[in-house]
Design an enzyme around this catalytic site. Sequence first.
Site, PDB file in Angstrom:
ATOM      1  N   ASP A 173      10.918  99.857 -15.663  1.00 47.85           N
ATOM      2  CA  ASP A 173      11.675 100.813 -16.468  1.00 47.85           C
ATOM      3  C   ASP A 173      10.890 101.117 -17.736  1.00 47.85           C
ATOM      4  O   ASP A 173      10.003 100.363 -18.136  1.00 47.85           O
ATOM      5  CB  ASP A 173      13.055 100.261 -16.821  1.00 47.85           C
ATOM      6  CG  ASP A 173      14.038 101.367 -17.225  1.00 47.85           C
ATOM      7  OD1 ASP A 173      13.648 102.547 -17.180  1.00 47.85           O
ATOM      8  OD2 ASP A 173      15.183 101.054 -17.584  1.00 47.85           O
TER       9      ASP A 173
ATOM     10  N   ASP B 242      12.970 102.632 -12.147  1.00 51.06           N
ATOM     11  CA  ASP B 242      14.020 103.374 -12.856  1.00 51.06           C
ATOM     12  C   ASP B 242      13.380 104.299 -13.885  1.00 51.06           C
ATOM     13  O   ASP B 242      12.240 104.105 -14.293  1.00 51.06           O
ATOM     14  CB  ASP B 242      14.977 102.396 -13.547  1.00 51.06           C
ATOM     15  CG  ASP B 242      16.342 103.015 -13.808  1.00 51.06           C
ATOM     16  OD1 ASP B 242      16.488 104.232 -13.611  1.00 51.06           O
ATOM     17  OD2 ASP B 242      17.263 102.278 -14.208  1.00 51.06           O
TER      18      ASP B 242
END
Length: 890
Positions: free
Chosen positions: A660, A730
């Site tokens: 992420d 993500d």
Amino acid sequence: MSEPGQGRARGRGGRGRKPDSSASAPSAAPQSAPTSAPVGRGRSRGAAAQAQKPAAEPPSQPGPGVSSGSEAHIGGRGVSRGGGRERPEAPTAQMAAMSLAGGDHRRRFPWERYIDQQWKPETLSKAGKTGRPRTLISNYVEVSLPQTTKIYQYHVSFKPVVESIKIKCALVFSLSDLIGPVRHFDGNILFITRLLPKDPTICTTQRTYDNATIEITFKFTCEAPHTSPQFLQISNGLLKKVQAALDMKLIKDHYFNLKLSVQIPRHKLEVMPGFTTAIGKFDGGTLMTLDIVHKILRIDTFLDVMYTLYDSLPNKNQFQELCLKKYVGTIVLTRHNNKTYRVDDIDWEKRPHDTFDKNGEQMSFKEYYGSHWNLAIRDPDQPLLITRPTERDVRGGKTQNLYLVPELCTITGLSEEARADFGIMKDLAVHTRIGPEKRVETLEKFLGQINSSDKAQAVLNPWNMSIGKKVLQIPSRELDAEKLEVLGRRGEPQQISYEIRDADWSRSMRNINLLSAVSVDSWLIIFPERCQQQASELSDGLIQVGKGMGMRFNQPRTCPLAMDRNEAYLQAIRQRLTADTQIVVLVVSNNKKDRYDAIKKSCCIDNPVPSQVVVSKTLMKKQGLLSVATKIAIQMNCKMGGEVWGGQIPMSGLMVIGLDSYHDSLHKNQSVGAMVASLNKQCSRYYSKTEMHDSKVETMGNLSVLLSGALKKYYEVNGANPQKIIVYRDGVGDGQLRAVFKSEKEQLDQALRQAGGPDFKPGIAFIVVKKRIGTRLFMPGHQGIGNPQPGTIVDDVVTKSEWYDFFLVSQSVRQGTVTPTSYNVVFDTSGLQPDHIQRLTYKLTHLYFNWQGTIRVPAPCQYAHKLAFLQGQSLHREPSGYLADKLFFL
């Protein structure tokens, strides 16, 4: 300077592209008509395949001012951006013969570069079979588009240049005899159902408000069949016109119904309801995504807010500094034109009576708003707000600042203080948190308005387009509740489960030992002297609850502080920290960010040691003290390298990686990339590391270094390299999907070569995770429409045909409507079946140790987010490697 109110609106696509000089000027020497169709050219360097020129309809009589030009060319710089410079004929046969790759890789149509990449092999079936079949309701609606209508695309330019889209539309639509009644124009691109007699077609017309003569050039781009992306572009444009016909107003990206706005005078807020719509191609055909959105506005103006701040300050000399700190970066709405702007600065010297250049003449801001918008500015002494040009504006030639009058601006959204106010959020939730049954009712009511409105149908009927009256029913599957591994009272492995509708196992964790409990022999607790009682009660509570979880807490070393200052905490950490200290607990009197940041920098970088910060307010309630102590003890166990519970994952040799990114709040041009990788079969132990990269891209530039460290650590723990690697990525939008995957997949391959040599090729699956999606799912039942239960999988109808994707509902939501999470498998050599990937994903949503229940994303993704957030908000530097094998960021 551009005129106020006609300037850049945030999120509205800027001011567009500069008009092409060759398209806006008439041809010097008209070309003769070619005997065969010329070669089409798109944005690529290679020539497009030859195409037969479309047969022209019987041409209508040219309108007044139409001049002759060359015949139409098929192709252009790009369908969605209009035509470009004409190029001389190229020796296409010779160029094709020089192709290095071999074969014919030329595009059949110039718009093919804008079609989504095929991420799923055509032979692969992405549908799973595990679970109980169940029919759900979605927020998708069937859309019928014309199948035989021919559509022609033209790039439109104006001489002299016209900036206002409304004026552009009025000028173009005044030539209805030429272009026909069926048309769609967005300010640059014109779609019509008839072929103009000449190319380019040059017309002249009169601008109504000043009688100026405007020359309009229509340059043919291509013919769009019903399978092309233009049909979706047109249909989405028609949806905007439909909402405008229903008397809704466009604010930024969505249309809102101003008549249904609800004011909350207590908090000086206004909630404005609206709809978000998007038509696309899915496995179920052409569907429209429809959902409810809300715009939060302040009732008072930006000037009122400034006065309120000024009146609240005892020291007026701090006003300008605090105003800049508090309000620069906010988004404001100018209600007279419903446009949004970002406040980049405040000019304390400028006033409404100052002038700016308006079409070569000097005009004051007060005069402009009075003559153009019939608005009277009451406060002549207010400063002006500055919004600077974005990079897109600069590329379009707009380099000057725009100035806004605070009295005419309204702040949108919620401040951090408002979000932290429970009372404000509770009152807002009454209007914004809509349950499933009410949401479906509202969506179908809106569909009924579209189908019953004569104005809306007048927009759709000429294009033979229709929209369904009901939301779509889709198939789904429900997975069973998962079983988790813990330790029983006698130290033997034990399994616990939960009620599927609740997805919460906190009750099952009572009187259960943690999977791997750490004995806390040496720990330090630091607190201000006035919080001594709370600190004592906390240490006693930890000792008491630790016995029930298998954690043995010795009495801590205490460090009371005479002064409640940041430096006092940092000095205590430096002086009292010893080599055998396992964790430092700090009781603080408030939750100020600067204090938290200072403590975390000291404990994560300067003096690496696991740390736990507790606000004294949370320890005030005696009745809930043991519950709070239990949660703190679990966090402390994770931060010291322990494990709380594990998942039942049958695959051996598996490594799960979460990636992420988070934008650094201190270094505006940098982002933090975080990687968290599992180290054992139960996915209960992790290794973490971060890197910094350019904030303009989501791609992690040093991922290979991070992955090499994770693979090395995995080998140390297990004595072997992983056989399968599942990556959950993500924070990637659809527009960056290809670039991020290409870069990070190459870095993953490089790390594998470094770890195991060229022959080390484990099975890999690269899965992109998206939380911010428009898909909503509802479950019909005997008691009405509710949320689907956790473990619900949808992998057909509303999924994309070119993707290997699925939706998963993993949470239990009691208020409002649940939002599923989208998973797109962009690369897969793991050998796992769709059922395996779907079930593994669901299992991983159970392994986030900060919550005794399921979460929206796989635990490694959430851990990566927590780590990136900590560094981006507080540390601004890479944490010490000493903490890499601990979940110190929880």
